[in-house]
Structures are given as structure tokens and as C-alpha cells.
Design an enzyme around this catalytic site. Structure first.
Site, PDB file in Angstrom:
ATOM      1  N   ASP A   1       0.777  -1.297  -0.088  1.00 47.44           N
ATOM      2  CA  ASP A   1      -0.215  -0.099   0.026  1.00 47.44           C
ATOM      3  C   ASP A   1       0.775   1.164  -0.134  1.00 47.44           C
ATOM      4  O   ASP A   1       2.177   1.321   0.543  1.00 47.44           O
ATOM      5  CB  ASP A   1      -1.067  -0.058   1.139  1.00 47.44           C
TER       6      ASP A   1
ATOM      7  N   CYS B   1     -20.252  -0.576  -1.737  1.00 42.62           N
ATOM      8  CA  CYS B   1     -20.260  -1.075  -2.930  1.00 42.62           C
ATOM      9  C   CYS B   1     -21.612  -0.951  -3.679  1.00 42.62           C
ATOM     10  O   CYS B   1     -21.718  -0.393  -4.881  1.00 42.62           O
ATOM     11  CB  CYS B   1     -20.259  -2.721  -2.593  1.00 42.62           C
TER      12      CYS B   1
END
Ligand code: UGA
Length: 449
Positions: free
Chosen positions: A30, A264
Site C-alpha cells: 500500500d 459497494c
């Protein structure tokens, strides 16, 4: 077998950790230094049941590690998964693919030998082809890279279990060699006979959006049926049960509520409508779903106001649950973020509780009195609203709750209590798609008990 997982958000962290549990070496990458440093110390940035223990276990076994150095992680990896964010673009709601493309470029520059680059982020149809192009333009001359799409279907709050026991695995690629590598990565599930759909990248990308959009449609459908039930004195739970018993319909995702939220459904339904417009294949059903769900969250605030007699000015309202669903600290697009500010705008004072999501919610909600004990939201309250169906709220001592309220008014947006029982406790009880009951509404009660 060695994997690199680029992006340690929900999907990346859960998938990377579970792949390690499958026996594969995984390096999670990351760009966020703080996040990686925290993960190295075993601190998980999200609340997800079971994940922290699994991360600790796999780190201790030496199969899972974390880094900010993408090139190091990618070098020598058999497969590199791209699981970075695809947030909606502000101007049009289309998925912003800049993080995916940036990751693809860096991966291409670092990859050596044979590598499969897999898009796991939810990406619009055509993205794998675009990634293929970026890779061809940026890869080392002696490396061989195949691209595959492998969408993820895990749910927040049940992510580890969903990953370990999926209904299906979808792999979209033109390369037989890439399929073999991914079969190996998913070996324990493959041996378990988990169905695998091997298809083209385009089909795989559409499968992911179609699945989420279908589920969002199912929820929106039952929410509108709930409105009809309210208008006619019918009971939506009985309707959902009866239609769900038809195998062609299925019983899941038919719980009426305050509208879907989360990271989502809102994002993916919007992105699908955008893709439909761009590709001249309008998704009119999903367009209607997006609109209906947006309106619903607003209507829920109006419902609370109506239940309180049409005016909440100066009223004290207790809110149980601000997360978009239980077992998560996620408040993205949660109904609470629409309902609470609307009630405040109308002059209500809000007292709220959530077992996990307070910290996240505090970033978005202002002037809320947060309490640590669910019963405290009810003290002298004019109404209590249940917004999230945490297990903790299903088992409340409702007598104790009602005794401390100023006005015994309960608005249960998750239908977790029984109208007849609430009436007996003296509540004016409003739920979703079921008749409203008050202590003196004998006739209505008999209808729904
Ligand atoms: C959803 C999908 O369920 C996953 O399969 C998918 O992988 C994930 O999106 C994703 O794309 O990453 P999630 O957003 O974690 O998972 O949450 P869900 O459990 O699907 O719930 C979504 C929303 O629908 C919540 O606000 C929930 O309260 C609402 N819902 C769900 C209802 O209102 N009624 C229902 O019957 C079911």
C-alpha cells in the site's frame, strides 16, 4: 507460489490474508505508510470479525507481510492482484480507474519472468483490456505478463467466511497459462469443488456489476412493496417469506429497510448506469433503482418526523446504530448519514449509539451526543430509531428501554421487533412494511401478530 496484493483496503486485506491461509506466500502493498506500519504491528484498519486473528496467525507463520515497496513485492511474484479503490468520479459517477492504471504501470515496470496480473478491484467492462495495453507499453522486454479479471464477492462483516466459502470463483482471461496459475492460487477451493466460471475478461467484469446490481434491485423492489404493504395494512415480511419460497426468486436480500448503503451497492449501481450510457446499452432498471434508493433514505427521515407527529423541533431522538449494516464500522452511504442530519435540520437533538462505527460516523455527523450504552439513547427521549440491526439491539430489555423514555415511541427500520409485543409494552411502534401499532390499536395488532 508467491503473490503480491496491491492495495490493502477491504478486498485487498481480506483476500491477501485468506490466500496466505490457503498456504501461499503473500506480500500486501500500500502507498499509505501509516497503514502499512500499523499492519506490521498487527493493527487492522477496519473492523472485520475474525480478520485480526487471521492476520496475526499468518504473519507469525511468515506467510503474510506488508510493505510500501511495490517493486520489491512484485519481483518474483507468480501473480499480482490489483485491489486498489475505484471510487465514483465526482462529475459523473463513473468508476475512477486512475489508481488501477497507476498500479498496472508500476507492476509492469517491476515484474520479472512470467507473471499474471489480476484485477480484483470492481472495474467497468473493458478495464482488463486497458490494463493489458498499459502493461504491454511499460513491461520489461524479457518479462511475460498475462492479464486476468477475478472479481470478489465478499460482504463486509462476513468477509473472511465469504472468501473461504464462496458460492463461485470467476476468472476472466484469454490465457490458459493464467488460468492454471489462478487455479493453483485457489487450490483449496478448487479441491473443495467450489464452482469456477472461466470466461473472458469482459464477461467477468460484467458478472461483478450484474451481481451487485441484481441484489440492489431485489432490495429496492421489496422496499417499494413494503410501501404498498404500509398503504394497505399488509405485512411485507409475510410477502417476502412467501415469494422467497419460490426457488426462482429465493429468500435472500428481501429484507425491507431504510435503503441499501455501504461502499459497494451505491457506487457499483451508479457506475453500471454510467457504463450503460457510454456503451449505448442503457440500464434503465438499475437507473430506477439508484433513484428509488436515493429517495428512500430521504423518505425515512420524513417517516420519523411523521411518527413524531409531524414536528421534531426540540425533541430528543435516540438512534441505535449508524453503521450501514451490522458487524462493520463502515458508514459509507449509510442511511444514518442522511436521516440524522435531516432530523437535526428540523430541530431534533440526537443521541446515538453504535457498537463499532462511532469513530467513523463522527467524521461525517456533527453535534450528535454519543453514548456508550444503548439504553442511554432512550433516557427522556421522545422517540428511539433503530437504524442498524446489530445483534446487541435484538436482545435489548425493551421494558427497561421504554421505562426510561419520555414518550414511548419506537421506529424500527430493520423490523427486528414484533409489533404485538411492542404494543403490549406500551410503545407507539412504527416499522417497515407492517402496520403501525399503538397501545390502543387492538384491531390492527390482530392483523399482524
Ligand atoms: C455487497 C455484496 O453483498 C457482496 O457480494 C459484494 O462483494 C460487495 O457488496 C462488494 O461489491 O464488495 P456489502 O456492501 O458488504 O456487500 O453488504 P451487503 O450485506 O450486501 O449489504 C448491502 C446493503 O444492503 C446494506 O445497507 C444492507 O443493510 C442492505 N440490505 C441487504 C437490505 O436492506 N436488505 C437486505 O435484504 C439485504
Amino acid at each position: 507460489m508467491r503473490l503480491a496484493m496491491v492495495g490493502t483496503g477491504y478486498v485487498g486485506l481480506v483476500s491477501g490474508t485468506c490466500f496466505a491461509e490457503f498456504g501461499v506466500d503473500v506480500v500486501c502493498v500500500d502507498t499509505n505508510v501509516e497503514k502499512i506500519e500499523a499492519l506490521k504491528k498487527g493493527k487492522i484498519p477496519i473492523f472485520e470479525p475474525g480478520l485480526e486473528d487471521l492476520v496475526a496467525k499468518q504473519v507469525a507463520r511468515g506467510r503474510l507481510s506488508f510493505t510500501t515497496n511495490l517493486a520489491e513485492a512484485v519481483k518474483g511474484a507468480d501473480a499480482v492482484f490489483i485491489a486498489v479503490g475505484t471510487p465514483p468520479r465526482k462529475e459523473d459517477g463513473h468508476a475512477d480507474l486512475s489508481f488501477v492504471y497507476a498500479a498496472a504501470k508500476q507492476v509492469a515496470e517491476a515484474a520479472e519472468g512470467y507473471t499474471v496480473v489480476v484485477t480484483k478491484s470492481t472495474v467497468p467492462v473493458g478495464t482488463a483490456r486497458a490494463v493489458e495495453k498499459i502493461i504491454a507499453e511499460n513491461k520489461k522486454s524479457d518479462s511475460v505478463i498475462d492479464v486476468a479479471s477475478n472479481p470478489e464477492f465478499l460482504r463486509e462483516g462476513a468477509a473472511v467466511n465469504d472468501f473461504m466459502r464462496p458460492d463461485r470463483i470467476v476468472i476472466g482471461t484469454d490465457s490458459e497459462r493464467a488460468v492454471e496459475v489462478l487455479r493453483e492460487v485457489y487450490r483449496p477451493l478448487y479441491l473443495n469443488e467450489t464452482p469456477m466460471v472461466i470466461t473472458t475478461p469482459e464477461t467477468s467484469e460484467i458478472i461483478k456489476y450484474a451481481a451487485n446490481a441484481f441484489l440492489a434491485t431485489k432490495i429496492t423492489f421489496i422496499n417499494e412493496i413494503a410501501n404498498l404493504c404500509e398503504a394497505s395494512g399488509a405485512n411485507v415480511q409475510h410477502v417476502a417469506k412467501a415469494i422467497g419460497l419460490d426457488g426462482r426468486i429465493g429468500s435472500k436480500f428481501l429484507h425491507a429497510g431504510p435503503g441499501y448503503g455501504g461502499s459497494c451497492f451505491p457506487k457499483d449501481t451508479l457506475a453500471l448506469t454510467q457504463t450503460g450510457q457510454v456503451m449505448k446499452a442503457p440500464q434503465t432498471i438499475v437507473e430506477a433503482v439508484v433513484k428509488a434508493n436515493h429517495n428512500r433514505q430521504q423518505q425515512m427521515a420524513e417517516r420519523v418526523i411523521a411518527a413524531c407527529g409531524g414536528d421534531v423541533k426540540g425533541m430528543k431522538i435516540g438512534v441505535l446504530g449508524v453503521a450501514f449494516k451490522p458487524n462493520t464500522d463502515d458508514v459509507r452511504d449509510a442511511p444514518s448519514l442522511v436521516i440524522i442530519p435531516e432530523l437535526q435540520k428540523e430541530g431534533a437533538e440526537i443521541f446515538a449509539h453504535d457498537p463499532e462505527a462511532q469513530e467513523e460516523a463522527e467524521k461525517h455527523l456533527k453535534n450528535v451526543h454519543w453514548v456508550k450504552d444503548p439504553y442511554a439513547v432512550a433516557k427522556d427521549a421522545d422517540a428511539v430509531v433503530i437504524l442498524t440491526e446489530w445483534n446487541e439491539y435484538r436482545a435489548l430489555d425493551m421494558k427497561r428501554l421504554s421505562d426510561s423514555m419520555g414518550v414511548k415511541r419506537l421506529i424500527d427500520m430493520r423490523n427486528i421487533y414484533k409489533p404485538a409485543v411492542m404494543r403490549e409494552l406500551g410503545f407507539h411502534y412504527v416499522s417497515i412494511g407492517r402496520p403501525e401499532v399503538t397501545p390502543d390499536s387492538e384491531v390492527k395488532i390482530r392483523k399482524v401478530s
